[in-house]
Design an enzyme around this catalytic site. Structure first.
Site, PDB file in Angstrom:
ATOM      1  N   CYS A 222       0.751  -1.200  -0.099  1.00  0.00           N
ATOM      2  CA  CYS A 222       0.078  -0.005  -0.107  1.00  0.00           C
ATOM      3  C   CYS A 222       1.195   1.404  -0.123  1.00  0.00           C
ATOM      4  O   CYS A 222       0.331   2.500   0.370  1.00  0.00           O
ATOM      5  CB  CYS A 222      -0.815   0.081   1.256  1.00  0.00           C
ATOM      6  SG  CYS A 222      -1.836  -1.397   1.174  1.00  0.00           S
TER       7      CYS A 222
ATOM      8  N   CYS B   7      -5.034   4.985   8.193  1.00  0.00           N
ATOM      9  CA  CYS B   7      -5.003   3.313   8.455  1.00  0.00           C
ATOM     10  C   CYS B   7      -6.169   3.042   9.491  1.00  0.00           C
ATOM     11  O   CYS B   7      -6.774   2.094   9.673  1.00  0.00           O
ATOM     12  CB  CYS B   7      -3.852   2.571   8.679  1.00  0.00           C
ATOM     13  SG  CYS B   7      -3.158   3.592  10.286  1.00  0.00           S
TER      14      CYS B   7
HETATM   15 FE1  SF4 Z   1      -2.157  -1.974   3.440  1.00  0.00          FE
HETATM   16 FE2  SF4 Z   1      -3.492  -1.523   5.718  1.00  0.00          FE
HETATM   17 FE3  SF4 Z   1      -3.523  -3.995   4.992  1.00  0.00          FE
HETATM   18 FE4  SF4 Z   1      -0.999  -2.810   5.541  1.00  0.00          FE
HETATM   19  S1  SF4 Z   1      -2.898  -3.264   7.055  1.00  0.00           S
HETATM   20  S2  SF4 Z   1      -1.341  -4.145   3.960  1.00  0.00           S
HETATM   21  S3  SF4 Z   1      -1.458  -0.708   5.017  1.00  0.00           S
HETATM   22  S4  SF4 Z   1      -4.471  -2.355   3.835  1.00  0.00           S
END
Ligand code: SF4
Length: 244
Positions: free
Chosen positions: A217, A240
């Site tokens: 991401c 997030c």
């Molecule tokens: Fe992406 Fe959030 Fe999953 Fe990490 S926790 S891979 S930032 S969606």
């Protein structure tokens, strides 16, 4: 104001505290608004003792450098999502060697393989909010349970969603105090402190990653672009959920 919560009652459950943490947070937000970062941290250390921790994404060790000067040995919570860049894990390992802090790896309840087995592959591409909740928000909420207050490195100039953060806040969702000692700092303040103090930095910063999250991401950012535009690019997501 110099209330020492640990002196008053050790081991209390914060939901049943006989005094009002929210009042403490709101008063401190006013009288510490113009205080230097180290003074804010000193207040937090004196007030919460060992029931204070800090969180770090291992993008750099600026906050760790600052807080460990005031409270050596402090617990540092690192959310090990299972999706980090190797450079981020390397930065965590280097922090353990260089700074007098206790780095705690906070793990999601499922490994990446278990999440893919239960919820299908690439959840981050299909439902990043759920992925962030499972791999960041819920694990951090669980890890914060023993503490009364946590220190975060968020700044007002990072994003519009952070423009009104206070230096001390009441974290309503978690029913605890949140301290943001560098909330007022600019990027120049950060760069100057890092250079002046030789702060450890994630090497990805030198490869056009000004804001570093999980590898799937996070993308590189071109010169002149918003530094946070490389996070969840094209997904309509900017946070997030840890700081909302
Ligand atoms: Fe992406 Fe959030 Fe999953 Fe990490 S926790 S891979 S930032 S969606």
């Amino acid at each position: 104001m110099n209330v020492s919560i640990v002196d008053i009652e050790i081991g209390l459950n914060r939901q049943r505290a006989g005094f009002d943490l929210q009042d403490i947070a709101e008063s401190a937000a006013v009288f510490l608004e113009d205080a230097p970062a180290l003074e804010i941290i000193r207040w937090a250390a004196a007030t919460f003792g060992d029931r204070l921790c800090l969180t770090s994404s291992m993008s750099d060790a600026l906050l760790i450098d600052l807080v460990s000067r005031v409270k050596p040995g402090i617990d540092v919570l690192f959310i090990d999502t299972g999706y980090h860049f190797a450079e981020t894990i390397g930065t965590r390992d280097a922090v353990r060697q260089v700074y007098d802090v206790n780095v705690i790896d906070v793990k999601p309840s499922r490994t990446v393989a278990e999440q893919e087995r239960d919820l299908g592959p690439r959840l981050f591409g299909r439902n990043p909010d759920l992925c962030c909740y499972l791999r960041k928000v819920e694990p951090l909420n669980r890890a914060l349970e023993p503490y009364l207050a946590w220190v975060s490195g968020i700044r007002r100039d990072e994003a519009v969603t952070r423009s009104d953060v206070r230096v001390v806040e009441w974290d309503t969702k978690r029913q605890m105090v949140k301290i943001n000692p560098i909330a007022r700092w600019t990027q120049d303040d950060v760069d100057n402190y890092m250079a002046d103090n030789g702060v450890l930095i994630n090497p990805l910063h030198y490869d056009d990653y000004p804001s570093i999250g999980c590898a799937p991401c996070t993308r590189q950012v071109a010169p002149g672009e918003d530094p946070r535009s490389g996070r969840w690019a094209g997904m309509g997501k900017t946070e997030c959920g840890l700081h909302l």
